[in-house]
Design an enzyme around this catalytic site. Structure first.
Site, PDB file in Angstrom:
ATOM      1  N   VAL A  12     -35.888  62.305 -24.518  1.00 11.01           N
ATOM      2  CA  VAL A  12     -34.832  61.576 -23.794  1.00 11.01           C
ATOM      3  C   VAL A  12     -34.730  62.077 -22.354  1.00 11.01           C
ATOM      4  O   VAL A  12     -34.748  61.304 -21.399  1.00 11.01           O
ATOM      5  CB  VAL A  12     -33.475  61.722 -24.516  1.00 11.01           C
ATOM      6  CG1 VAL A  12     -32.341  61.170 -23.640  1.00 11.01           C
ATOM      7  CG2 VAL A  12     -33.515  60.992 -25.845  1.00 11.01           C
ATOM      8  N   ASP A  31     -35.776  72.975 -18.003  1.00 14.17           N
ATOM      9  CA  ASP A  31     -35.961  73.232 -19.425  1.00 14.17           C
ATOM     10  C   ASP A  31     -36.143  74.733 -19.607  1.00 14.17           C
ATOM     11  O   ASP A  31     -36.684  75.405 -18.729  1.00 14.17           O
ATOM     12  CB  ASP A  31     -37.192  72.465 -19.948  1.00 14.17           C
ATOM     13  CG  ASP A  31     -37.131  72.262 -21.457  1.00 14.17           C
ATOM     14  OD1 ASP A  31     -36.952  71.121 -21.898  1.00 14.17           O
ATOM     15  OD2 ASP A  31     -37.220  73.275 -22.176  1.00 14.17           O
ATOM     16  N   PHE A 157     -29.876  54.896 -25.618  1.00 12.71           N
ATOM     17  CA  PHE A 157     -30.283  53.910 -26.623  1.00 12.71           C
ATOM     18  C   PHE A 157     -31.784  53.666 -26.490  1.00 12.71           C
ATOM     19  O   PHE A 157     -32.261  52.529 -26.549  1.00 12.71           O
ATOM     20  CB  PHE A 157     -29.500  52.607 -26.435  1.00 12.71           C
ATOM     21  CG  PHE A 157     -28.021  52.765 -26.636  1.00 12.71           C
ATOM     22  CD1 PHE A 157     -27.175  52.880 -25.538  1.00 12.71           C
ATOM     23  CD2 PHE A 157     -27.465  52.863 -27.902  1.00 12.71           C
ATOM     24  CE1 PHE A 157     -25.810  53.066 -25.704  1.00 12.71           C
ATOM     25  CE2 PHE A 157     -26.097  53.042 -28.081  1.00 12.71           C
ATOM     26  CZ  PHE A 157     -25.263  53.150 -26.977  1.00 12.71           C
ATOM     27  N   ARG A 159     -35.697  53.777 -27.504  1.00  3.29           N
ATOM     28  CA  ARG A 159     -36.597  53.879 -28.661  1.00  3.29           C
ATOM     29  C   ARG A 159     -37.875  54.573 -28.226  1.00  3.29           C
ATOM     30  O   ARG A 159     -38.460  54.190 -27.183  1.00  3.29           O
ATOM     31  CB  ARG A 159     -36.934  52.474 -29.197  1.00  3.29           C
ATOM     32  CG  ARG A 159     -35.774  51.756 -29.863  1.00  3.29           C
ATOM     33  CD  ARG A 159     -36.094  50.277 -30.043  1.00  3.29           C
ATOM     34  NE  ARG A 159     -36.311  49.646 -28.740  1.00  3.29           N
ATOM     35  CZ  ARG A 159     -36.891  48.451 -28.583  1.00  3.29           C
ATOM     36  NH1 ARG A 159     -37.333  47.783 -29.635  1.00  3.29           N
ATOM     37  NH2 ARG A 159     -37.040  47.933 -27.375  1.00  3.29           N
ATOM     38  N   GLU A 160     -38.311  55.536 -28.967  1.00  2.54           N
ATOM     39  CA  GLU A 160     -39.567  56.195 -28.605  1.00  2.54           C
ATOM     40  C   GLU A 160     -40.693  55.161 -28.679  1.00  2.54           C
ATOM     41  O   GLU A 160     -40.705  54.294 -29.529  1.00  2.54           O
ATOM     42  CB  GLU A 160     -39.835  57.366 -29.563  1.00  2.54           C
ATOM     43  CG  GLU A 160     -38.871  58.517 -29.310  1.00  2.54           C
ATOM     44  CD  GLU A 160     -39.146  59.724 -30.190  1.00  2.54           C
ATOM     45  OE1 GLU A 160     -40.289  59.869 -30.621  1.00  2.54           O
ATOM     46  OE2 GLU A 160     -38.193  60.482 -30.457  1.00  2.54           O
ATOM     47  N   ASN A 213     -26.501  53.399 -34.164  1.00  2.00           N
ATOM     48  CA  ASN A 213     -27.654  53.888 -34.918  1.00  2.00           C
ATOM     49  C   ASN A 213     -27.459  53.728 -36.416  1.00  2.00           C
ATOM     50  O   ASN A 213     -28.372  53.347 -37.142  1.00  2.00           O
ATOM     51  CB  ASN A 213     -27.926  55.359 -34.575  1.00  2.00           C
ATOM     52  CG  ASN A 213     -28.890  55.492 -33.401  1.00  2.00           C
ATOM     53  OD1 ASN A 213     -29.214  54.506 -32.736  1.00  2.00           O
ATOM     54  ND2 ASN A 213     -29.370  56.701 -33.157  1.00  2.00           N
ATOM     55  N   LEU A 255     -35.503  44.124 -39.516  1.00  2.00           N
ATOM     56  CA  LEU A 255     -35.560  43.614 -40.894  1.00  2.00           C
ATOM     57  C   LEU A 255     -36.971  43.765 -41.440  1.00  2.00           C
ATOM     58  O   LEU A 255     -37.423  42.963 -42.256  1.00  2.00           O
ATOM     59  CB  LEU A 255     -35.124  42.144 -40.946  1.00  2.00           C
ATOM     60  CG  LEU A 255     -33.620  41.866 -40.832  1.00  2.00           C
ATOM     61  CD1 LEU A 255     -33.346  40.358 -40.891  1.00  2.00           C
ATOM     62  CD2 LEU A 255     -32.829  42.570 -41.942  1.00  2.00           C
ATOM     63  N   CYS A 265     -33.734  60.555 -34.744  1.00  2.00           N
ATOM     64  CA  CYS A 265     -32.396  59.984 -34.522  1.00  2.00           C
ATOM     65  C   CYS A 265     -31.733  59.480 -35.783  1.00  2.00           C
ATOM     66  O   CYS A 265     -30.749  60.035 -36.246  1.00  2.00           O
ATOM     67  CB  CYS A 265     -32.510  58.873 -33.486  1.00  2.00           C
ATOM     68  SG  CYS A 265     -33.060  59.533 -31.929  1.00  2.00           S
TER      69      CYS A 265
END
Ligand code: UDX
Ligand code: UDX
Length: 471
Positions: A12, A31, A157, A159-160, A213, A255, A265
């Site tokens: 992220v 980091d 929000f 998505r990898e 989520n 779906l 996550c």
């Protein structure tokens, strides 16, 4: 243009910092992992994310993006003192499913001790409801110099595998704070994206993330429950999902029935929300069921393999796909990794292959033959299980796969293939919820005339006659 510091250059933080730089801000990414920072200074990415390497390189050479392990350098650069500090460190699942906030605490304490001017602290990490207030307390009590600061919740929000696109084309920006002006300062960063921006309070913003989520995970477990019912009743869940998806109130996305969800996550966020509810004396039955169904999907694949192979002890099982989803190297809570361990526990000899995640997989897998490609994997297998829907698995040379295998058992954990095509290629095929009753090598027997042994052409689910199944 703002001076932004991002703490935590994981899936992220690195995407967030790089995209903010690409939008014209001056960004310093910090980091504590020195090797990770050293690699980034040589433009070596710590994660696989399509498009990231080029975007990092472009912004570093434009002097908009830099990397450090020093909080002093990241916060108090006299020419560009940090105005907004984004917290994007991991919040892994702790005891009883509770989110582990030790890293968030470490960051809040370091910021409090070092910063020498007013800042806005922005929680990008997914944190339990109420964490914003808690971060403010930690900073207040740890401050070396009494500096004014505000805390804003700005959940991600992303998505990898599509994180850059998701960042630059958000459905919405959610901001929460007790200080409206601080929230508006963060909102300004996102104006160029022209997306809806919602400003609410801290706890509501934190809950929006968890509820979003948890709903997506619920949708997945719902379609997996439907798949299990389809399997018994002879309906094809892929077609069911198409029929459902035309209804705007339902929507086709999320779906896809299969092995269920994994990643860093959904598993931890559903678990954390359940924990929060239980601590408050609520009874999150639906969330419990979502997790149970998700666990059962992996077990059902092992059962299918055991049934079709006549037992697993000594059999050779190949797992195609180890990343938790395609277009990432992330194997956290990955169904493919779980299946390797489950088949080993069942006494099988296990082989595995993934187009991208092999380095990460090699660090956690033992006594597994790591293969070069899908065909090397298929060689000598009694069972092949497709666990991740990588593009390169979608058009395998089925005749070659079949020739390489010892037994022709193919379990399609992501329902990529048409059962009739697989029967025609000589496989004993199982998807998850693909609409057949009793299945033989000659194809499904839901065609009534075939039940009496007549060698009828296999009629597949779109009414087209597939090739007559090979005897
Ligand atoms: C992020 C969010 O933090 C998490 O809440 C969300 O649910 C998923 O995305 P992620 O980016 O996957 O997590 O975290 P990870 O890939 O583990 O990277 C976290 C980084 O923070 C690591 O590079 C780690 O070295 C760094 N870190 C950790 C710090 O810089 N300081 C610390 O004190 C702890
Ligand atoms: C998710 C959320 O989508 C994102 O908004 C949030 O910020 C982080 O968590 P991510 O976990 O990276 O993103 O991937 P996602 O594409 O959502 O898939 C999550 C898991 O669900 C994967 O294991 C995927 O295989 C599975 N999945 C997804 C299904 O099993 N069926 C589906 O229809 C969709």
């Amino acid at each position: 243009m703002k001076n932004i510091t991002v703490i935590g250059v994981g899936y992220v933080g690195l995407v967030t910092g790089t995209c903010f730089a690409d939008m014209g801000n001056r960004v310093v990414c910090l980091d504590v992992n020195e090797e990770r920072i050293a690699h980034l200074k040589q433009n070596i990415m710590p994660i696989y994310e399509p498009g990231l390497e080029e975007m990092v390189r472009r912004n570093v050479s434009a002097s908009r993006l830099s990397f450090t392990t020093s909080y002093e350098e990241a916060l108090n650069n006299p020419e560009a003192p940090a105005e907004l500090v984004f917290v994007a460190v991991g919040t892994p699942e702790g005891v009883d499913g509770e989110a582990d906030l030790r890293y968030v605490r470490a960051v809040a304490e370091s910021v409090a001790e070092v910063v020498d001017h007013p800042i806005i602290i922005v929680n990008k990490s997914t944190v339990p409801v109420g964490t914003g207030d808690w971060v403010a307390d930690v900073v207040m009590h740890r401050q070396a110099n009494a500096m004014s600061f505000s805390v804003v919740s700005n959940p991600e929000f992303l998505r990898e595998g599509s994180a850059i696109s998701d960042f630059l084309n958000p459905d919405r920006i959610v901001l929460g704070s007790l200080d409206r002006s601080a929230a508006e300062a963060v909102a300004q960063l996102y104006f160029p994206l022209r997306a809806p921006i919602m400003i609410t309070d801290l706890r509501t913003a934190e809950m929006i993330k968890y509820a979003s989520n948890a709903f997506l995970a619920t949708k997945i477990s719902f379609i997996n429950e439907i798949a299990n019912i389809c399997e018994a009743l002879g309906a094809d869940v892929k077609e069911v999902a198409v029929g459902m998806g035309y209804d705007k109130r339902i929507g086709r996305a999320f779906l896809d029935a299969g092995l269920g969800y994994g990643g860093s996550c959904f598993p931890k966020d559903v678990s954390a929300l359940t924990h929060m509810a239980n601590v408050q004396g609520k009874h999150p039955q639906m969330l419990q069921a979502v997790m149970q169904i998700n666990d059962d999907q992996r077990r059902s694949v092992v059962s299918k393999a055991r049934e079709l192979a006549g037992g697993l002890i000594g059999k050779t099982v190949g797992i195609l796909g180890l990343a938790f989803k395609p277009n990432t190297d992330d194997i956290r809570e990955s169904p493919g990794i779980d299946l390797v361990h489950m088949f080993q526990e069942a006494g099988a000899v296990v082989k595995a292959y993934d187009p991208v995640a092999m380095l990460n997989a090699a660090r956690v897998l033992k006594d597994v033959k790591l293969c070069e490609d899908s065909y090397d994997l298929a060689q000598g297998c009694d069972v092949v299980v497709l666990a991740t829907e990588w593009n390169e698995f979608k058009n395998l040379d089925l005749d070659r796969v079949r020739r390489e295998m010892r037994l022709p058992i193919f379990i399609d954990g992501r329902n990529l293939y048409d059962p009739a095509l697989m029967y025609g290629a000589g496989f004993v095929y199982r998807g998850l919820g693909r609409g057949y009753g009793q299945v033989t090598a000659n194809g499904p027997t839901n065609n009534h005339s075939a039940r009496n042994g007549a060698s009828q052409p296999v009629v597949n689910w779109n009414g087209r006659n597939a090739a007559v199944a090979r005897k």
